[in-house]
Write an enzyme that holds these catalytic residues in place. Structure first.
Site, PDB file in Angstrom:
ATOM      1  CB  SER A  98      -0.953   0.007   1.189  1.00 26.48           C
ATOM      2  OG  SER A  98      -0.253  -0.248   2.390  1.00 26.48           O
TER       3      SER A  98
ATOM      4  CG  ASP B   7      -3.541   4.189   8.440  1.00 25.95           C
ATOM      5  OD1 ASP B   7      -2.421   4.692   8.700  1.00 25.95           O
ATOM      6  OD2 ASP B   7      -3.911   3.952   7.278  1.00 25.95           O
TER       7      ASP B   7
ATOM      8  CG  HIS C 215      -1.611   3.350   4.823  1.00 30.65           C
ATOM      9  ND1 HIS C 215      -2.835   2.898   5.238  1.00 30.65           N
ATOM     10  CD2 HIS C 215      -1.040   2.314   4.158  1.00 30.65           C
ATOM     11  CE1 HIS C 215      -3.013   1.654   4.830  1.00 30.65           C
ATOM     12  NE2 HIS C 215      -1.933   1.264   4.171  1.00 30.65           N
TER      13      HIS C 215
END
Ligand SMILES: *[C@@H]1O[C@H](CO)[C@@H](O)[C@H](O)[C@H]1NC(C)=O
Ligand SMILES: *[C@@H]1O[C@H](CO)[C@@H](O)[C@H](O)[C@H]1NC(C)=O
Length: 270
Positions: free
Chosen positions: A41, A242, A245
């Site tokens: 990601s 989060d 990220h």
């Protein structure tokens, strides 16, 4: 005589038309520097994504430029724009990643030759939530990376692979401990299958992890001893709420770090 010249000219014309159709509308010149972007990601880009929605903020270092193209999911070149992985990492909300700021930082570097004007071709391949075993030779992700990279090199020279992955390998101790060996295997397989034995690869040592073994993976990343492999350290780059990220600002900084690492690998080689 005349007929044969005409038919040869026609054949040539057909070839030219076919070649330009194959390479799409926005063509790269034959001299583009091609970079494969792979991993999970944080390479695909989640900068500015909050609760599965991207805020749409594109800083100046990530804006579209006629000198920065991307290979889309259908293997056609187009002017690159955020989110770079929108049609690749299709099951997730993509935001800003390191690819655009990396390309901009390269284009403004005095170390890159100015003539002919540099052109960059980005080949996004990253998919969120993937472990390193899902990238091993024989997997769908590996096959797609090799296909896209090979297809891209019709337009230029494969300059490097940028690799940001490993968060998913921090959950189980066995995976974290196997990371170094799996990464070396992957690099060697890619070099063989891309016919590029000296292919440069720049890794990002993790800024975050999904489990308790982030430090084990980071040490493995820093410990890769193969030639033409560099590692930039993501530790300390700002994270989204989060805690996994990178923020948009962090991605801009990472893009610059990757460009510097690429240039120092290149300068060392020349
Ligand atoms: C997206 O989800 C579908 C259905 O689960 C899956 O088949 C596909 O591989 C996924 N694609 C990516 C890029 O994650
Ligand atoms: C990490 O370790 C803590 C404490 O041992 C444990 O409670 C937690 O479940 C672990 N996290 C993961 C993702 O395994």
């Amino acid at each position: 005589m005349m007929a044969s010249i005409v038919s040869r000219a026609l054949a040539l014309l057909c070839l030219v038309v076919l070649a330009s159709a194959l390479s799409g509308h926005d063509q790269t010149s034959a001299g583009a520097l091609i970079f494969v972007l792979a991993g999970q990601s944080n390479m695909a880009g989640r900068g500015g994504v909050c609760v599965d929605r991207w805020d749409g903020v594109v800083p100046p270092q990530c804006r579209p430029s006629r000198s920065i193209l991307r290979l889309d999911a259908r293997l056609r070149w187009e002017v690159a724009r955020e989110p770079l992985h929108a049609d690749i990492d299709v099951n997730k909300s993509c935001g800003v990643g390191p690819g655009m700021p990396f390309a901009h930082a390269l284009l403004t570097s005095s170390l890159l030759p100015r003539q002919p004007p540099p052109e960059i071709g980005l080949v996004p391949c990253a998919v969120g939530g993937t472990s390193i075993q899902e990238w091993a030779r024989g997997t769908a992700l590996y096959g797609s990376l090799v296909l896209r990279a090979r297809s891209a090199t019709a337009a230029g020279r494969l300059a490097a692979v940028l690799w940001y992955q490993g968060e998913s390998d921090t959950v189980a101790r066995e995976d974290a401990e196997a990371y170094g060996g799996r990464m070396e295997r992957l690099i060697q397989d890619l070099r063989a299958d891309l016919f590029s034995p000296e292919l440069r690869l720049i890794q990002v040592a993790l800024a975050s992890g999904e489990g308790n073994f982030t430090e084990v993976v980071r040490q493995a990343q820093k410990g890769i001893k193969l030639p033409n492999v560099a590692c930039v350290d993501g530790r300390g780059l700002p994270l989204e709420a989060d805690h996994v990220h990178l923020t948009t600002k962090a991605q801009v900084k990472l893009g610059k770090m990757l460009a510097e690492a690429y240039l120092s690998l290149t300068v060392m080689a020349d």
